[in-house]
Design a protein around this motif. Structure first.
Motif, mmCIF file in Angstrom:
data_model
loop_
_atom_site.group_PDB
_atom_site.id
_atom_site.type_symbol
_atom_site.label_atom_id
_atom_site.label_comp_id
_atom_site.label_asym_id
_atom_site.label_seq_id
_atom_site.Cartn_x
_atom_site.Cartn_y
_atom_site.Cartn_z
ATOM 1 N N ALA A 1 -7.863 -25.850 -81.394
ATOM 2 C CA ALA A 1 -8.229 -27.261 -81.463
ATOM 3 C C ALA A 1 -9.304 -27.465 -82.523
ATOM 4 C CB ALA A 1 -8.741 -27.734 -80.110
ATOM 5 N N THR A 2 -9.255 -28.609 -83.140
ATOM 6 C CA THR A 2 -10.290 -28.926 -84.125
ATOM 7 C C THR A 2 -11.510 -29.474 -83.405
ATOM 8 O OG1 THR A 2 -9.368 -31.133 -84.420
ATOM 9 C CG2 THR A 2 -8.650 -29.439 -85.961
ATOM 10 N N THR A 3 -12.651 -29.311 -84.025
ATOM 11 C CA THR A 3 -13.895 -29.779 -83.411
ATOM 12 C C THR A 3 -14.026 -31.291 -83.588
ATOM 13 O OG1 THR A 3 -15.179 -29.489 -85.428
ATOM 14 C CG2 THR A 3 -15.032 -27.598 -83.946
ATOM 15 N N VAL A 4 -14.916 -31.859 -82.794
ATOM 16 C CA VAL A 4 -15.185 -33.290 -82.900
ATOM 17 C C VAL A 4 -15.718 -33.601 -84.302
ATOM 18 C CG1 VAL A 4 -16.606 -35.191 -82.020
ATOM 19 C CG2 VAL A 4 -15.624 -33.522 -80.433
ATOM 20 N N GLY A 5 -16.561 -32.733 -84.827
ATOM 21 C CA GLY A 5 -17.105 -32.921 -86.174
ATOM 22 C C GLY A 5 -16.018 -32.948 -87.228
ATOM 23 N N THR A 6 -15.045 -32.076 -87.072
ATOM 24 C CA THR A 6 -13.937 -32.041 -88.029
ATOM 25 C C THR A 6 -13.134 -33.328 -87.957
ATOM 26 O OG1 THR A 6 -13.788 -29.645 -87.869
ATOM 27 C CG2 THR A 6 -11.858 -30.791 -88.721
ATOM 28 N N ARG A 7 -12.866 -33.783 -86.736
ATOM 29 C CA ARG A 7 -12.121 -35.037 -86.578
ATOM 30 C C ARG A 7 -12.890 -36.205 -87.190
ATOM 31 N NH1 ARG A 7 -10.956 -32.483 -81.538
ATOM 32 N NH2 ARG A 7 -12.611 -33.630 -80.497
ATOM 33 N N GLU A 8 -14.197 -36.244 -86.970
ATOM 34 C CA GLU A 8 -15.021 -37.311 -87.559
ATOM 35 C C GLU A 8 -14.994 -37.240 -89.087
ATOM 36 O OE1 GLU A 8 -18.868 -36.875 -85.809
ATOM 37 O OE2 GLU A 8 -18.227 -37.659 -83.869
ATOM 38 N N ASN A 9 -15.045 -36.028 -89.616
ATOM 39 C CA ASN A 9 -15.010 -35.868 -91.076
ATOM 40 C C ASN A 9 -13.681 -36.330 -91.655
ATOM 41 O OD1 ASN A 9 -17.582 -34.862 -91.084
ATOM 42 N ND2 ASN A 9 -16.956 -32.722 -91.121
ATOM 43 N N VAL A 10 -12.589 -36.027 -90.959
ATOM 44 C CA VAL A 10 -11.267 -36.473 -91.413
ATOM 45 C C VAL A 10 -11.241 -37.997 -91.460
ATOM 46 C CG1 VAL A 10 -8.822 -36.620 -90.763
ATOM 47 C CG2 VAL A 10 -10.012 -34.425 -90.655
ATOM 48 N N LEU A 11 -11.743 -38.629 -90.409
ATOM 49 C CA LEU A 11 -11.742 -40.089 -90.358
ATOM 50 C C LEU A 11 -12.638 -40.701 -91.435
ATOM 51 C CD1 LEU A 11 -11.783 -40.572 -86.481
ATOM 52 C CD2 LEU A 11 -9.845 -40.845 -88.043
ATOM 53 N N LYS A 12 -13.807 -40.103 -91.662
ATOM 54 C CA LYS A 12 -14.716 -40.607 -92.699
ATOM 55 C C LYS A 12 -14.059 -40.529 -94.071
ATOM 56 C CE LYS A 12 -19.159 -39.395 -90.601
ATOM 57 N NZ LYS A 12 -20.342 -38.512 -90.730
ATOM 58 N N LEU A 13 -13.450 -39.389 -94.349
ATOM 59 C CA LEU A 13 -12.813 -39.230 -95.652
ATOM 60 C C LEU A 13 -11.638 -40.185 -95.818
ATOM 61 C CD1 LEU A 13 -12.906 -35.339 -96.028
ATOM 62 C CD2 LEU A 13 -14.269 -37.019 -97.277
ATOM 63 N N PHE A 14 -10.857 -40.349 -94.754
ATOM 64 C CA PHE A 14 -9.704 -41.243 -94.840
ATOM 65 C C PHE A 14 -10.147 -42.679 -95.063
ATOM 66 C CE2 PHE A 14 -6.193 -43.763 -93.036
ATOM 67 C CZ PHE A 14 -5.161 -43.281 -93.828
ATOM 68 N N ARG A 15 -11.195 -43.102 -94.372
ATOM 69 C CA ARG A 15 -11.730 -44.457 -94.547
ATOM 70 C C ARG A 15 -12.325 -44.645 -95.937
ATOM 71 N NH1 ARG A 15 -14.301 -43.663 -89.043
ATOM 72 N NH2 ARG A 15 -12.647 -44.296 -87.633
ATOM 73 N N SER A 16 -12.730 -43.552 -96.566
ATOM 74 C CA SER A 16 -13.288 -43.625 -97.916
ATOM 75 C C SER A 16 -12.199 -43.643 -98.987
ATOM 76 C CB SER A 16 -14.215 -42.434 -98.170
ATOM 77 O OG SER A 16 -15.333 -42.508 -97.332
ATOM 78 N N GLY A 17 -10.949 -43.568 -98.570
ATOM 79 C CA GLY A 17 -9.854 -43.674 -99.525
ATOM 80 C C GLY A 17 -9.216 -42.355 -99.910
ATOM 81 N N TRP A 18 -9.585 -41.274 -99.252
ATOM 82 C CA TRP A 18 -8.998 -39.971 -99.573
ATOM 83 C C TRP A 18 -7.570 -39.915 -99.043
ATOM 84 C CZ3 TRP A 18 -11.969 -35.016 -100.345
ATOM 85 C CH2 TRP A 18 -13.231 -35.264 -100.892
ATOM 86 N N THR A 19 -6.710 -39.190 -99.739
ATOM 87 C CA THR A 19 -5.346 -38.991 -99.264
ATOM 88 C C THR A 19 -5.349 -37.890 -98.202
ATOM 89 O OG1 THR A 19 -4.833 -37.294 -100.912
ATOM 90 C CG2 THR A 19 -4.397 -39.604 -101.519
ATOM 91 N N GLN A 20 -4.289 -37.860 -97.416
ATOM 92 C CA GLN A 20 -4.191 -36.835 -96.377
ATOM 93 C C GLN A 20 -4.188 -35.430 -96.982
ATOM 94 O OE1 GLN A 20 -0.984 -37.630 -93.649
ATOM 95 N NE2 GLN A 20 -1.669 -39.727 -93.272
ATOM 96 N N ASP A 21 -3.514 -35.286 -98.099
ATOM 97 C CA ASP A 21 -3.456 -33.987 -98.775
ATOM 98 C C ASP A 21 -4.837 -33.548 -99.247
ATOM 99 O OD1 ASP A 21 -2.102 -31.724 -99.864
ATOM 100 O OD2 ASP A 21 -2.219 -32.658 -101.849
ATOM 101 N N ALA A 22 -5.596 -34.473 -99.829
ATOM 102 C CA ALA A 22 -6.940 -34.149 -100.315
ATOM 103 C C ALA A 22 -7.863 -33.791 -99.162
ATOM 104 C CB ALA A 22 -7.512 -35.322 -101.116
ATOM 105 N N ILE A 23 -7.732 -34.494 -98.045
ATOM 106 C CA ILE A 23 -8.553 -34.199 -96.865
ATOM 107 C C ILE A 23 -8.224 -32.804 -96.337
ATOM 108 C CG2 ILE A 23 -9.019 -34.857 -94.474
ATOM 109 C CD1 ILE A 23 -8.426 -37.781 -95.345
ATOM 110 N N ALA A 24 -6.941 -32.506 -96.260
ATOM 111 C CA ALA A 24 -6.521 -31.195 -95.762
ATOM 112 C C ALA A 24 -7.089 -30.082 -96.639
ATOM 113 C CB ALA A 24 -4.997 -31.121 -95.711
ATOM 114 N N ASN A 25 -7.008 -30.247 -97.953
ATOM 115 C CA ASN A 25 -7.541 -29.231 -98.859
ATOM 116 C C ASN A 25 -9.056 -29.110 -98.750
ATOM 117 O OD1 ASN A 25 -5.038 -28.524 -99.898
ATOM 118 N ND2 ASN A 25 -5.141 -30.052 -101.515
#
Length: 121
Positions: A79-103
Motif C-alpha cells: 500500500a502507498t503511504t498517506v504522504g504519497t497519496r497526498e503528493n500524487v494529488l498535489k502534483l495532479f492539481r498542479s497540472g502534472w500528467t499521470q505519467d510524470a507523477i509516476a516517474n
C-alpha cells in the motif's frame, strides 16, 4: 516668363527629387510599421517565457518539497503511504500528467490512476 522657361528644367529635376523622397518616406513608414509589429511580438513572447519560467520554478519547488517530506516506502507492504497519496494529488492539481507523477514519485501508472480515482470519490 523667360525666367520660368529657363528654369523649367531645374523645376522638373526638383519635382523628380521630391517624388523620389516621397517614395523613400513611404518605404520607411512601412519598415517602421514592421519594426513596431516585431517589437510587440517580442514583448508578448518575453511575457510568455517569463510565465513559463515562473511555472517551472513553482513545479520544481513543489517537487523538491515533496521529495524532502517523502519518507522511503517499503514496496513489499503493498500500500502507498498517506504522504504519497497526498503528493500524487498535489502534483495532479498542479497540472502534472499521470505519467510524470509516476516517474517523479517512483510509482506505477496504475498506482497513480488508482489514487486519483479514489480521491474523486
Amino acid at each position: 516668363m523667360e525666367y520660368l522657361i529657363s528654369n523649367q528644367e531645374k523645376a522638373e529635376k526638383a519635382r523628380e527629387q521630391l517624388d523620389t523622397i516621397d517614395e523613400l518616406l513611404g518605404e520607411l513608414e512601412g519598415r517602421i510599421e514592421k519594426l513596431h509589429n516585431a517589437r510587440e511580438w517580442l514583448a508578448g513572447t518575453e511575457t510568455r517565457l517569463q510565465d513559463i519560467s515562473k511555472n517551472s520554478e513553482n513545479q520544481l519547488k513543489l517537487l523538491a518539497d515533496l521529495v524532502k517530506t517523502e519518507k522511503p516506502v517499503n514496496k513489499t507492504e503493498g500500500a502507498t503511504t498517506v504522504g504519497t497519496r497526498e503528493n500524487v494529488l498535489k502534483l495532479f492539481r498542479s497540472g502534472w500528467t499521470q505519467d510524470a507523477i509516476a516517474n517523479a514519485l517512483n510509482l506505477s501508472q496504475g498506482e497513480v490512476q488508482l489514487i486519483l480515482e479514489l480521491a474523486e470519490k
